[in-house]
Design an enzyme around this catalytic site. Structure first.
Site, PDB file in Angstrom:
ATOM      1  N   CYS A 184      16.009  -2.462   7.975  1.00  0.00           N
ATOM      2  CA  CYS A 184      16.902  -2.519   8.855  1.00  0.00           C
ATOM      3  C   CYS A 184      17.041  -0.793   9.193  1.00  0.00           C
ATOM      4  O   CYS A 184      17.346  -0.619  10.065  1.00  0.00           O
ATOM      5  CB  CYS A 184      18.046  -3.666   9.156  1.00  0.00           C
ATOM      6  SG  CYS A 184      17.607  -4.900   8.863  1.00  0.00           S
TER       7      CYS A 184
ATOM      8  N   HIS B  25      23.824  -0.275  12.553  1.00  0.00           N
ATOM      9  CA  HIS B  25      22.785  -0.932  13.341  1.00  0.00           C
ATOM     10  C   HIS B  25      23.889  -2.047  12.579  1.00  0.00           C
ATOM     11  O   HIS B  25      25.192  -2.031  12.195  1.00  0.00           O
ATOM     12  CB  HIS B  25      21.990  -1.145  11.412  1.00  0.00           C
ATOM     13  CG  HIS B  25      21.944  -2.431  10.684  1.00  0.00           C
ATOM     14  ND1 HIS B  25      20.798  -2.560  12.672  1.00  0.00           N
ATOM     15  CD2 HIS B  25      21.256  -3.397  10.239  1.00  0.00           C
ATOM     16  CE1 HIS B  25      20.567  -4.093  11.900  1.00  0.00           C
ATOM     17  NE2 HIS B  25      20.883  -4.332  10.744  1.00  0.00           N
TER      18      HIS B  25
ATOM     19  N   ASN C  94      21.045  -9.450  15.125  1.00  0.00           N
ATOM     20  CA  ASN C  94      20.313  -8.012  14.213  1.00  0.00           C
ATOM     21  C   ASN C  94      18.652  -8.503  14.799  1.00  0.00           C
ATOM     22  O   ASN C  94      18.726  -9.020  14.403  1.00  0.00           O
ATOM     23  CB  ASN C  94      20.994  -9.054  12.820  1.00  0.00           C
ATOM     24  CG  ASN C  94      20.890  -7.375  11.705  1.00  0.00           C
ATOM     25  OD1 ASN C  94      19.955  -7.265  12.291  1.00  0.00           O
ATOM     26  ND2 ASN C  94      20.635  -8.175  10.542  1.00  0.00           N
TER      27      ASN C  94
END
Ligand SMILES: CC(C)(COP(=O)(O)OP(=O)(O)OC[C@H]1O[C@@H](n2cnc3c(N)ncnc32)[C@H](O)[C@@H]1OP(=O)(O)O)[C@@H](O)C(=O)NCCC(=O)NCCS
Lengths: 79, 321
Positions: B121, B246, B277
């Site tokens: 990520c 993030h 996500n």
């Protein structure tokens, strides 16, 4: 000694999870009585580590169910 | 005989952003019909109200082309002015060949340097630093950076511990040379001792996550990284207009925001609420959404931070295009 720990814990509980300090008594269960969820528990563990200088690994955290459990864990593991 | 090096540019900046959100919206109530979960739990633990799941035709390449095309259009550059493509993804289930070259070809970018990058990520921020460094070193003039994921390909869609969180999408940025630096020094690193905290264990094809361990790591170990990203750029937390970490969990976003001492009117990205996500795509998607809604504007100073599987992390300060 244990009063200091209880007061310190109460402060953390208020800060992280909005628990009224008077409610933070040893017999209270974090999840059942104080409405603290598992992610708030993680944040409480971090705050306890900073404040009391103890380490609470993830697998120990699962065994801490009540305010009293946390108090005795801190007492036992404090330098 | 000595080797000659190009001059390079004094700085790099983001020239344009673009995103692609898959068509299909999946609500918490829809998930509750196929697994033991509920809207209240998901909203209170993770902050997600809905997410997008890609359909078969919304492949990694197609989503990258869509997001990359929008970023190119926003930058005002023509495809032949781009000479490097960096594609960040952690969900390439068939990694040969890498898809950077194909995405470049589809966008009409003639024969650029092109490669894929996997930093979980944190991929977008790793790619952004690689782009900025290439421009400053003189090895590229303009770079297309893409973050793209189809996490639904690597998640068990009936496993509530991951299916409620992970989603699909693409985001892109075009980075070019500038006199004034528009991308600050990167603060990056990794904690490889926690390699198994987010993993596709050998032979399983399915991602698992030690949620609480990652939660604790994200809320404690990354504050210093964020502070370093600002300090090394010579920027005070009060100077930050937009904070776009993030988008993993809204509670992590709020916890980081609380610790950093931003000014009161800082705009915080909360795109996780609508997008779930999306790993390497989450930061450019969040920035695009804030610019489209007018909450963030051109010239704003943004602080970004990617973190995830590896475990990896990378943050920097950048000026919005
Ligand atoms: C994943 C995450 C939301 C899970 O939350 P958690 O509180 O750790 O979840 P747990 O597995 O400990 O479960 C807590 C309780 O919720 C329940 N639960 C778990 N998942 C659930 C779901 N999807 N729906 C409903 N209930 C659920 C559990 O059964 C448990 O109940 P119990 O206490 O009565 O036994 C959280 O750990 C997290 O967000 N971590 C960070 C992940 C991250 O940021 N990753 C970055 C990737 S790039």
């Amino acid at each position: 000694m244990s009063e200091d720990i209880q007061a310190g814990l109460a402060e953390i509980l208020e800060e992280v999870a909005g628990v009224a300090p008077a409610d933070a008594t040893p017999e209270k269960s974090f999840t059942e009585d104080l409405d603290v969820d598992s992610l708030s528990m993680v944040e409480i563990a971090t705050a306890v580590e900073d404040k009391f200088g103890v380490a609470i690994p993830d697998d120990e955290l699962g065994n801490i169910k009540t305010v009293g459990d946390a108090m005795s864990y801190i007492q036992k593991n404090q330098g | 005989m000595s080797i000659r090096l190009p001059a390079g540019a004094p700085g790099a900046r983001v020239l344009g952003l673009g995103g692609y959100r898959p068509r299909r919206r999946v609500t918490n109530d829809e998930l509750a019909q196929v697994m033991e979960t509920n809207d209240e739990w998901i909203q209170s633990r993770v902050g997600i109200a809905e997410r997008r799941w890609a359909s078969d035709d919304e492949t990694l390449v197609e989503m990258s082309v869509a997001a990359g095309g929008k970023a190119l259009a926003a930058s005002g550059l023509s495809p032949d002015e781009v000479d490097l493509v960096i594609l960040a993804s952690a969900s390439l289930t068939e990694p040969i060949p890498g898809i950077g070259p194909q995405v470049a070809y589809r966008l009409g970018i003639p024969r650029p340097g092109a490669f894929d990058l996997n930093a979980g990520c944190a991929g977008f921020c790793y790619a952004l630093e690689s782009a900025s460094a290439a421009i400053r070193a003189g090895s590229a003039r303009n770079v297309l950076v893409v973050g793209v994921e189809r996490l639904t390909d690597v998640v068990d869609k009936t496993d509530r511990s991951t299916a409620v969180i992970f989603a699909d999408g693409a985001g892109a940025a075009v980075v070019g040379a500038s006199e004034e630096p528009g991308i600050g020094p990167v603060a990056w690193g990794s904690d490889g001792d926690q390699f198994s905290a987010i993993e596709i264990a050998a032979g399983t094809g399915t991602m698992t996550m030690a949620g609480q361990a990652v939660y604790r790591w994200a809320t404690t170990r990354l504050t210093d990284t964020l502070l370093l990203a600002m300090e090394s750029a010579g920027v005070d937390p009060k100077d930050i207009d937009v904070f776009a970490p993030h988008q993993a969990n809204l509670r992590i976003v709020e916890s980081m925001t609380k610790r950093l001492g931003f000014g009161e009117d800082v705009v915080v990205a909360r795109d996780v609420v609508q997008s779930g996500n999306t790993s390497a795509a989450s930061i450019p998607l969040a920035l695009t959404a804030l610019m489209e809604s007018g909450e963030a504007k051109s010239g704003d100073l943004a602080l970004v931070l990617g973190y995830g599987a590896g475990l990896t992390f990378a943050g920097q300060v950048l000026t919005l295009p």
